[in-house]
Every structure is written in structure tokens, then in C-alpha cells.
Design a protein around this motif. Structure first.
Motif, PDB file in Angstrom:
ATOM      1  N   CYS A  52      39.406  39.786  30.572  1.00 26.39           N
ATOM      2  CA  CYS A  52      40.267  39.018  29.657  1.00 26.39           C
ATOM      3  C   CYS A  52      39.469  37.979  28.882  1.00 26.39           C
ATOM      4  O   CYS A  52      39.679  37.791  27.677  1.00 26.39           O
ATOM      5  CB  CYS A  52      41.397  38.345  30.439  1.00 26.39           C
ATOM      6  SG  CYS A  52      42.665  39.487  31.048  1.00 26.39           S
ATOM      7  N   SER A 166      44.631  45.429  19.508  1.00 27.92           N
ATOM      8  CA  SER A 166      45.231  44.187  19.024  1.00 27.92           C
ATOM      9  C   SER A 166      45.172  44.109  17.509  1.00 27.92           C
ATOM     10  O   SER A 166      46.106  43.652  16.852  1.00 27.92           O
ATOM     11  CB  SER A 166      44.507  42.983  19.645  1.00 27.92           C
ATOM     12  OG  SER A 166      45.036  41.783  19.156  1.00 27.92           O
ATOM     13  N   TYR A 199      48.064  40.458  22.695  1.00 27.93           N
ATOM     14  CA  TYR A 199      47.194  40.439  23.874  1.00 27.93           C
ATOM     15  C   TYR A 199      47.489  41.681  24.718  1.00 27.93           C
ATOM     16  O   TYR A 199      48.168  41.607  25.749  1.00 27.93           O
ATOM     17  CB  TYR A 199      47.426  39.169  24.690  1.00 27.93           C
ATOM     18  CG  TYR A 199      47.434  37.917  23.846  1.00 27.93           C
ATOM     19  CD1 TYR A 199      46.268  37.463  23.237  1.00 27.93           C
ATOM     20  CD2 TYR A 199      48.615  37.191  23.640  1.00 27.93           C
ATOM     21  CE1 TYR A 199      46.266  36.326  22.449  1.00 27.93           C
ATOM     22  CE2 TYR A 199      48.622  36.055  22.849  1.00 27.93           C
ATOM     23  CZ  TYR A 199      47.449  35.627  22.258  1.00 27.93           C
ATOM     24  OH  TYR A 199      47.459  34.503  21.473  1.00 27.93           O
ATOM     25  N   HIS A 241      47.014  36.505  28.404  1.00 28.62           N
ATOM     26  CA  HIS A 241      46.362  37.784  28.692  1.00 28.62           C
ATOM     27  C   HIS A 241      46.717  38.251  30.106  1.00 28.62           C
ATOM     28  O   HIS A 241      47.024  39.434  30.328  1.00 28.62           O
ATOM     29  CB  HIS A 241      44.835  37.639  28.581  1.00 28.62           C
ATOM     30  CG  HIS A 241      44.303  37.784  27.197  1.00 28.62           C
ATOM     31  ND1 HIS A 241      44.120  39.009  26.593  1.00 28.62           N
ATOM     32  CD2 HIS A 241      43.890  36.854  26.296  1.00 28.62           C
ATOM     33  CE1 HIS A 241      43.617  38.825  25.378  1.00 28.62           C
ATOM     34  NE2 HIS A 241      43.468  37.529  25.172  1.00 28.62           N
TER      35      HIS A 241
END
Length: 738
Positions: A52, A166, A199, A241
Motif C-alpha cells: 500500500c 486507479s 484506492y 488503502h
């Protein structure tokens, strides 16, 4: 002002941190080590965190990538100069040459020392923060070195793939839909959908754990992040995230933040600071020092100024806060580290609002900008209740861009829910009232009505940048040009002051979200550019600019994007003829963000609202509607609906007034009408200032008068408090049910 600010993460790894008790946990007392009972599970958590944070790091490097041109193909990062799959038979040579020229311009822009220095500083700050996070989690999971080492083995291919996922939503844009299906979606569904697009979840075996265990993992991570003695904007984005990857709702994260904030405040407040306030008063000799010193300490009083005894209270509170999840008190205290034992640290976290802004800092800012200050969006009938119960780990600041009465400082921002601590920025009231009165008077004029018909008839807005504005409109322009120039200049100064206030933690060590329309968006633009110049990262979570009278060129937006950890949204309308008129001089050639997309910077969301915004003044009555459509997290849907109804009523009233005024204006030439308009604006300004001087505006807070006198009243206070109670009840979650 210094060019660099202190990096709070550089020394975190050297701080001694408390670790949780290693005694066997009781059945109802869980911790990370009891839930993640095997080495493999703990390794999965550190790997997830490393992945992440790697996903978070890549957008920073993308900001400074010259290949991004704002095209759909950029979601796959195709370079128009090197695209092997390009079908040359379908290429417009002129457009290709233009793209090549733009690409070369970006390469030159990004090679400048200023941009290279900004990139280096942004990455250095992020890397220090990431190391502090992975190191802290590693301490708890008995593998600090292993946790930090995970960042080196995270698959580069995986990071790029997730970044591309994303980017797809970014390239397609978050279009404003009006379908029944969209309208019927709840706020929680819209927000969760937006977060998952922004995310994308990382695949992890931890997502298969029981929901209660996943919630406890997220809660524990929040405490570990707070143990770093701040809640940086990067930390908040990391939790988003993690929320997405653990298949949890954003609503749970928000409620958990609220409950944690409430528990910290409640426990820390047990440390009575009355004696310290009295002691401070005795230390101050002069009258001036007494007033400023007491204000500063009194602001901190609600959370105490002593330390060392809060740990048991915090452990007990956090241990029961999750109700059925049962986080062990020893684990809670250990995860919080020094935060669990110092109300001074808790005070720094929340900013002791009211203290710092009424003390020395406020004195300094008053020299730069008139009336500068933060006003709570909601008034509560019990003054201290908001301080105790409604403090939050996150802050939202709404900034109005022009005023016609006192309530417009605050009223547009009531759409922000109590799930975040909301404030309105009050600054340069006189200049903004003058601008608001000038704009509304111009819009009622016969000159504007005739000009607008001519503008619409031409259909091509770009032609208006070529000094082709109707002559009649140019003759009456003097009533608005000077007020706009004055207000714009002062908004720039207010933006610099706001940046300084945020850097100096006037709102504590918490992530700040900024929302503004018109010149309020200009304040934010200047604030972000100033933060970038001062290398102040990790302070701003998300930003929404509505109809910004600011340049749309890539250099400025690249700087702005570098200091925003979450979303940076540019909302514009091609029908905003007033903004085009105000910007009709040399500035127009650089492009105006409120009229067009801010291109060539990855991570900037451009939202076209031309279908619902037919004029600059409409933003004031559409803030909630637009924020809902883009999936803004913290909205009061009742207030959004109230705003919509008020907008419809106002539109009908304006139509009737315009018909009436246009009838009066017939037969007058532009010069005569301009003189009449100047008299009307002068009269409105005099009335506003008279009301302000006599306290009817109720926003000065001077000479002992209440900050809120003349605003809201008891009923409004009760209504706001009731909404806060509802959020409080939801935040209690399983603990309240239990």
C-alpha cells in the motif's frame, strides 16, 4: 520564512516505544499478535502495508513524469512520442506536432532545479514517513527489520498494475450523472465506490478473516499511526488503502476515527488543568501578556497541559471502545506509546483550537489579513460539548469566495457533516462583501442581460478571450473590476497566511481538507503553492476547488498536487461567463482553472459541471450537490437537500427580480446604468459595514462579544447538536449496542 520545515519522521525510529504485554490474552481481549497468531499472517500484514505504501509512493513520482498528457491512453502510460501501437493512418499530423511540442515543454519544465528539488523533497518526506510506519508496526509484530525489508521486495509490476487501475477512473473522469439509480445511492455507497476506484484493493489473505478481526486490525493500525505523535495526511490515505484491501466500509473507518478522538479527549480531560491555568496567569505580568497567555492556555485546558497519568484512562477507554471486539487495554496503551501517557501530546494532536489561534499566532496573522480566523461550522447550545464530544482526528475548512451577508461565511459549509471537524475561514469581510454586492448588482443589470444574449449567440466561448466582449458591458465594468482586483489580492495574502497557520499546527497534527468556491478557491490555490514552496508535505488530505479564479497551467498544479496526499479536484464550468469576464485581461491567456481542465498533471481530477452551473454565483448554492456527486466523504445529506431547495427558490426569485429590474433599465444607456449601479453597490456596502460595526454581523468576536452573536440562535444550536448526537451514537458502534 524558512524554505524547509522540520521532518517529524526523521527521528521516530530512535524513540523508545512501549510494547504490549506478552501475557496470554483473555478471550475478550484481542490484539494484533493474538489475531495474527502465525508468522505467515504477520508477514502478510507487513507485506500489505509495504504494498500500500508503495502504491502511495508511485503517484508522487507520476506527478513529475512528463509523459502524462491528460489523454485516455495515459491510463496505460502510453507516451505519444513513443507509442508503438499508434495507427499512423489515423493520426492528425497537426495534432501530433502539437502533442510533441507540449511534451517537450513539459520535459523542459520538469528539468528545472525548482521542480527537481520539489520532487526530491516530496519523496524524502514520504520515505521517512513510510520507514517510521513500517518500523512501528514491526516493533509490535516482533520484526521491525523484516517489516522495513518488505518494501524492497514488493513487486514493481503489482504496483504499476494497481496504479493503472486507479488511473482508469481518473482518465474517464468522475462524470456527474443524474440517473435514478445514481440518485438513489446512499452517501455511504457513493463514498465507498469512489474510494475503491481511487484506492483499488490489494489482494491479501487477510481479507478472508472474520469481519471483527479485520476491523480490529484496522483499529490497531490507527493507534499505531497515532503513536507517531501525529496523524499525518499520508497516514489517513494509508488507512483508506487498508480499508479497501480489508473489504471494510469507509463508514466504519470514519466512525472509528470519531470514537478514537472522543476517547482520547475524554481520557486526557480527566487531567484537570485548572491549576496550570491559574499558574500561567500568575506568570504573566503585563495586561497584554495576561490576555494572550490566558487565551492560549485556556484553549488547551479542555485536554489538559500535564502528562504522565493518562495511560490507564486511555487504555480503559480504548479497550472498551470497540465493544464486542474487545481490544486489550494493555495492547491499546502499548500501541499508543507516548500518546497514552501525555496529555501534552494529545493537546498537540488536536491543536488546542481556540488557544493557538487567539494567542501570539493570531496577533501575527491579524497584521497580514483582516478578520482572519476559523469559525466552527456548527453552533452547539452547550459550548463545551463540542469541545468534548465532537473533536475529530480530521479537519475540513470551507472558504467562501464572496459575500452578500454575514451567513455566507458559514452557511455554504453546513453541508459538511459532524463526522469531520468543520470550520469556515473568515477573512477580509469588507473586501468580500464589496465584491459580492458588485457581482449581484451587475447580474441584475440590463447591460449584463443584453451581453449574455450576445455571448450565448456566439456559442464559442473562446472568442470571448479575444477582447470581443459587448461594448455596453465594458462600460459598466468599473463597478466590478476594482472590487475583484482588491479581493483577489487579499485572497492571495490570506492563502499565504492559511499555509502558515497549517504549518504551525493551528489545527493540530491532523490532516486538513480544503474546500472553496470562487475566491475561496483562490485562497486554497495560493495556500497549496505556498506549502509547496516551503516543502510542507503530509498536512493536506484532500482539496476541492469550485470555479477557481486561478491559472490552469501545469507548473502550478504540479506544485499543488505534490502537497496533497489524497484527492485534488478541479471543478469547472465552461458557462461561467462572469469568471471569464473578470479574467478577460492578460491572465486569460494562461488558462483559468474555473473555465477549463487543469491538464498535464497526473492525479488531478477535472470535473465539468457546465450542465448544472450556468454562472459563477451558482457555486454558492451547489457546493453540497457537487460534493455528493464526486463522492466526498463527509456530507450532511439533510443539509444538501436543504441547499437544493433554497437554490430552486432563489432561482425563481432572481428571475422575477431580473424581469422587474430590466424593465426599469430600458431607455438608459450604459453610462447612466453604470452610475446607478455604483450608487446601489455603495449603499449595500454602507449598510453591510454599519451592520458589522454595530455587531449585527456577529462574526468579529471583539470587545467581549460572542463569536456567534447574531447567528443561528437556540433552535439552530439544538438542530446541530442533535445531528452531532446522531453521529456520536453511530460512532459508538458495537460498544453502544452492548
Amino acid at each position: 520564512m524558512a524554505s524547509f520545515i522540520h521532518n517529524p519522521f526523521a527521528h521516530d525510529k530512535d524513540k523508545p516505544q512501549e510494547t504490549p504485554s506478552q501475557e496470554p490474552a483473555k478471550p475478550d481481549e484481542q490484539s494484533l499478535t493474538t489475531i495474527l497468531s502465525t508468522h505467515d499472517q504477520r508477514a502478510e500484514l507487513t507485506l500489505l502495508l509495504a504494498t500500500c505504501t508503495a502504491l502511495m509512493r508511485k503517484p508522487i513520482t507520476d506527478i513529475f513524469d512528463p509523459r502524462y498528457a491528460g489523454k485516455l491512453s495515459d491510463s496505460q502510460f502510453d507516451n505519444p512520442l513513443e507509442n508503438k501501437n499508434l495507427d499512423l493512418s489515423k493520426v492528425n499530423v497537426e495534432e501530433m506536432d502539437k502533442e510533441r511540442e507540449e511534451a517537450e515543454k513539459r520535459i523542459k519544465e520538469l528539468s528545472e532545479p525548482e521542480m527537481q528539488g520539489l520532487k526530491k523533497a516530496a519523496l524524502a518526506f514520504f520515505d521517512a514517513w513510510r520507514d517510521s510506519v513500517l518500523g512501528r508496526v514491526g516493533q509490535i509484530l516482533n520484526g521491525e527489520g523484516e517489516a522495513k525489508g518488505q518494501k524492497e521486495v514488493v513487486s514493481k509490476t503489482l504496483v504499476e498494475k494497481k496504479s493503472e487501475e486507479s488511473a482508469k477512473t481518473e482518465a474517464v473522469k468522475l462524470e456527474l450523472k443524474s440517473s435514478i439509480e445514481e440518485e438513489n445511492k446512499s452517501e455511504s455507497e457513493l463514498v465507498t465506490e469512489a474510494v475503491k476506484n481511487l484506492y483499488p484493493p490489494v489482494k491479501t489473505p487477510l481479507a478472508d478473516l472474520d469481519e471483527e478481526k479485520r476491523k480490529l486490525i484496522l483499529h490497531s493500525l490507527m493507534l499505531l499511526l497515532l503513536s507517531l505523535e501525529h496523524y499525518a495526511a499520508h497516514s489517513r490515505i494509508l488507512l483508506l488503502h487498508m480499508t479497501s484491501s480489508l473489504n471494510l466500509s469507509v463508514e466504519f473507518l470514519t466512525q472509528n476515527e470519531s470514537a478514537t478522538a472522543r476517547t482520547l479527549i475524554k481520557a486526557a480531560e480527566e487531567m484537570n488543568a485548572d491549576k496550570d491555568v491559574a499558574k500561567k496567569a500568575d506568570e504573566n505580568q503585563s495586561s497584554r501578556k495576561w490576555k494572550v497567555g490566558l487565551a492560549t492556555v485556556a484553549g488547551a485546558a479542555l485536554i489538559g497541559v500535564t502528562g504522565g497519568l493518562a495511560a490507564p484512562l486511555l487504555a480503559a477507554g480504548l479497550g472498551s471502545m470497540m465493544g464486542g471486539l474487545g481490544l486489550a487495554g494493555t495492547a491499546a496503551a502499548g500501541y499508543l506509546g507516548t500518546v497514552a501517557g501525555s496529555t501534552v501530546v494529545v493537546g498537540s494532536l488536536f491543536g488546542a483550537y481556540g488557544g493557538r489561534m487567539t494567542g501570539k499566532m493570531m496577533d501575527e496573522y491579524a497584521k497580514e489579513v483582516q478578520d482572519f480566523g476559523f469559525l466552527p461550522i456548527r453552533k452547539f447550545s452547550k459550548p463545551r460539548k463540542i469541545e468534548k464530544e465532537y473533536r475529530r482526528l480530521r479537519v475540513a475548512i470551507g472558504i467562501s469566495g464572496w459575500l452578500t451577508d454575514k451567513e455566507e461565511v458559514i452557511k455554504p459549509w453546513r453541508v459538511i457533516s459532524p463526522s469531520i471537524e468543520g470550520f469556515a475561514l473568515k477573512y477580509e469581510m469588507e473586501a468580500l462583501l464589496n465584491l459580492g454586492n458588485s457581482m449581484t448588482t451587475l447580474l441584475k443589470s440590463q447591460a449584463w442581460a443584453l451581453a449574455k444574449k450576445e455571448i450565448i449567440r456566439r456559442t464559442i466561448f473562446a472568442a470571448l478571450t479575444q477582447a470581443l466582449w459587448p461594448l455596453g458591458l465594458l462600460k459598466v465594468a468599473r463597478i466590478i473590476d476594482n472590487p475583484f482586483t482588491v479581493a483577489k489580492t487579499r485572497s492571495d495574502k490570506a492563502g499565504q497566511v492559511l499555509a502558515d497557520a497549517i504549518i504551525n499546527k493551528a489545527q493540530g497534527e491532523r490532516p486538513v481538507s480544503l474546500i472553496g468556491y470562487s475566491l475561496g478557491a483562490r485562497v486554497i490555490y495560493t495556500c497549496l503553492v505556498t506549502l509547496a514552496e516551503r516543502k510542507a508535505f503530509g498536512l493536506i488530505e484532500s482539496v476541492v476547488l469550485l470555479g477557481a479564479p486561478a491559472p490552469s497551467d501545469s507548473a502550478d498544479w504540479r506544485k499543488m498536487r505534490s502537497v496533497v496526499s489524497g484527492r485534488l479536484v478541479n471543478v469547472y464550468s465552461e458557462n461561467d461567463y462572469i469568471l471569464g469576464f473578470l479574467y478577460r485581461t492578460s491572465s486569460i491567456q494562461y488558462g483559468v482553472a474555473g473555465l477549463r481542465p487543469a491538464e498535464f498533471v497526473r492525479g488531478v481530477e477535472n470535473i465539468d459541471v457546465s450542465d448544472i452551473v450556468d454562472g459563477h454565483l451558482r457555486y454558492r448554492f451547489l457546493t453540497g450537490t457537487i460534493l455528493k456527486k464526486i463522492g466526498f466523504e463527509d456530507l450532511d445529506l439533510e443539509e444538501v437537500e436543504q441547499e437544493r431547495m433554497e437554490a430552486e427558490e432563489l432561482e425563481e426569485l432572481e428571475e422575477r427580480q431580473q424581469e422587474k429590474e430590466h424593465g426599469k433599465g430600458k431607455g438608459k444607456d450604459a453610462d447612466e446604468e453604470a452610475k446607478d449601479m455604483e450608487k446601489e453597490v455603495e449603499k449595500k456596502n454602507e449598510q453591510n459595514m454599519m451592520d458589522w460595526a454595530t455587531g449585527k454581523l456577529g462574526l468579529s468576536g471583539e470587545k467581549g462579544s460572542s463569536l456567534w452573536s447574531g447567528w443561528g440562535g437556540k433552535e439552530e444550536g439544538k438542530r446541530a447538536e442533535a445531528k452531532g448526537d446522531e453521529v456520536h451514537a453511530k460512532s459508538a458502534g458495537t460498544a453502544a449496542n452492548k
